[in-house]
Design an enzyme around this catalytic site. Structure first.
Site, short mmCIF file in Angstrom:
data_model
loop_
_atom_site.label_atom_id
_atom_site.label_comp_id
_atom_site.label_asym_id
_atom_site.label_seq_id
_atom_site.Cartn_x
_atom_site.Cartn_y
_atom_site.Cartn_z
CG ASN A 7 -19.23 -27.43 57.02
OD1 ASN A 7 -19.89 -28.33 57.27
ND2 ASN A 7 -18.75 -27.15 55.63
NE ARG A 99 -22.11 -29.68 53.78
CZ ARG A 99 -21.12 -30.55 53.90
NH1 ARG A 99 -20.31 -30.47 54.82
NH2 ARG A 99 -21.17 -31.44 52.96
CG HIS A 187 -20.53 -33.04 47.93
ND1 HIS A 187 -19.94 -34.26 47.69
CD2 HIS A 187 -20.17 -33.01 49.65
CE1 HIS A 187 -19.20 -34.90 48.48
NE2 HIS A 187 -19.24 -34.17 49.76
NE ARG A 248 -18.03 -40.80 52.92
CZ ARG A 248 -18.59 -39.85 52.80
NH1 ARG A 248 -19.52 -39.65 52.30
NH2 ARG A 248 -17.89 -38.48 53.32
CD GLU A 390 -18.96 -27.36 50.78
OE1 GLU A 390 -17.82 -27.43 51.18
OE2 GLU A 390 -19.73 -28.26 50.76
#
Ligand code: AMP
Length: 403
Positions: A7, A99, A187, A248, A390
């Site tokens: 990742n 990923r 996601h 963000r 993940e």
């Protein structure tokens, strides 16, 4: 079947080694044999490498490296050398899973990486600059280190590819539809995994459930998961849309951008920096993108920190409401990722807005190592805290594709 998962981000690399020879039931938690991470923010001119093998102590070293490929080489070496050794030889690795954040319109399923796939990931860099570039560099570094081993890209956008057109389309000119300017959502690997795991925890079929999954980490997004399918999500064309995040802004009135460009001569790069790096919890609090730091300041009476937390919660509840409307009902809410797995304050304050739905939390909320149901026994909606996996989900996707 030993599968290495990478990742790759702009400031960190996380990796795990899984052995999936024992099968790969959906929603099953796979514990890695080994895991390691590179933290490039550690200190100028160096990287912090931490590695551990299952059941062992983590070993941390600081290396005088700035080149990402050299850092990855050092990370991979900890698989075959030193106290975290779990392989005799790197040739035991049969596949590498990556990923990849943006798959655009081209990739709605995991895919074995070839020159064409790399070119598409490269073309999508403009849509997810920080992420897709790092993903591509990770792929190329692993090719260099492991040679011919099959590499698989698992896309964060793929789970949302079946969203209805009405949810995916922005109401701009029709040209946007033709150009692929649409809501992609991100996601997805995490939303899909936690939805499957939630169904398993509830002992119900995924197909029968309406779930709101809340991935709240440094990046934050919600998904409306109906019968196992994403029917709406808060992130959009880029990972900037939707909820307020660490640094963000999430959604803001696009008129603000026009105003800043006209009145203040704000250029593209400056806007990009403002919205991605100096907004959100960090921008409003003036302190940090880390919720722990902001909450601590709030508890000491810092009013800017208080405002940042209040806006974070307000935005979260507002978007939760819109996802519930897209679901047309609600069986379960799932919290996951750094904030979602660890913050009783966020569980409490986010859920307060939904007591009119019969959603009630337990009185004593505490973080736990294991996944847990934090709803009161008589709540009409279950509320689950699930540790996202993940990397494990990427390994399963690789296994399924290569079988
Ligand atoms: P992630 O992107 O999933 O790794 O999440 C990272 C973020 O999770 C951090 O920036 C923190 O804001 C948040 N976080 C981690 N631990 C906690 C905690 N115990 N309480 C509140 N927030 C946390």
């Amino acid at each position: 079947m030993k599968i290495f998962v990478l990742n790759a981000g702009s400031s960190s690399h996380k990796s795990c080694l899984f052995d999936l020879s024992q099968g790969n039931a959906i929603g099953q938690i796979n514990r890695p044999l080994w895991q390691a991470a590179l933290d490039w923010t550690h200190a100028e001119g160096s990287v912090e490498l931490t590695a551990s093998k299952s059941g062992g102590e983590a070993v941390t070293q600081v290396l005088p490296l700035t080149d990402k490929a050299e850092g990855l080489q050092a990370l991979v070496q900890t698989l075959v050398q030193g106290p975290t050794k779990v392989l005799d030889d790197l040739s035991e690795i049969v596949a590498v899973g990556h990923r990849v954040v943006h798959g655009g319109r081209d990739y709605q399923q995991p895919v074995v990486i070839d020159a064409g796939v790399k070119e598409t990931i490269r073309q999508l860099i403009s849509l997810a600059p920080a992420h897709n570039l790092a993903n591509l560099q990770g792929i190329e570094a692993m090719e260099h280190l492991l040679g011919e081993v099959p590499q698989v890209a698992v896309f964060d956008t793929a789970f949302h590819a079946s969203m209805p057109e009405a949810a995916a389309t922005y109401p701009g000119p029709y040209d946007w539809v033709e150009q692929g300017i649409r809501r992609y959502g991100f996601h997805g690997i995490s939303h899909q995994y936690v939805a499957q795991r939630a169904a398993q925890m509830l002992g119900q079929n995924l197909e029968d459930l309406k779930m709101l999954t809340c991935h709240l980490g440094n990046g934050c997004s919600l998904a409306a998961v109906k019968g196992g399918i994403s029917v709406d999500t808060t992130m959009g064309f880029t990972p900037l849309d939707g909820l307020m995040m660490g640094s963000r802004s999430g959604s803001v009135d696009p008129g603000i951008l026009i105003y800043l460009m006209r009145q203040e001569g704000c250029g593209v790069d400056h806007l990009d920096h403002l919205l991605n790096k100096t907004s959100g919890l960090k921008g409003l609090s003036g302190l940090s993108n880390d919720l722990r730091v902001v909450v601590e300041a709030m508890e000491q009476g810092n009013t800017q920190a208080q405002l940042a937390v209040d806006v974070f919660i307000h935005r979260l509840r507002r978007e939760m409401g819109s996802m519930i409307a897209s679901l047309g009902g609600l069986d379960a809410v799932v919290f996951t990722a750094g904030i979602g797995e660890n913050s009783p304050l966020v569980w409490q304050r986010a859920c307060e807005g939904f007591d009119f739905l019969g959603l009630k939390l337990k009185d004593d909320l505490e973080r736990a190592k294991d996944d847990q149901d934090i709803a009161a026994a008589d709540s009409r909606v279950r509320v689950l805290v699930i540790h996202t996996q993940e990397e494990g989900a990427i390994a399963q996707a690789c296994h399924a594709l290569l079988q």
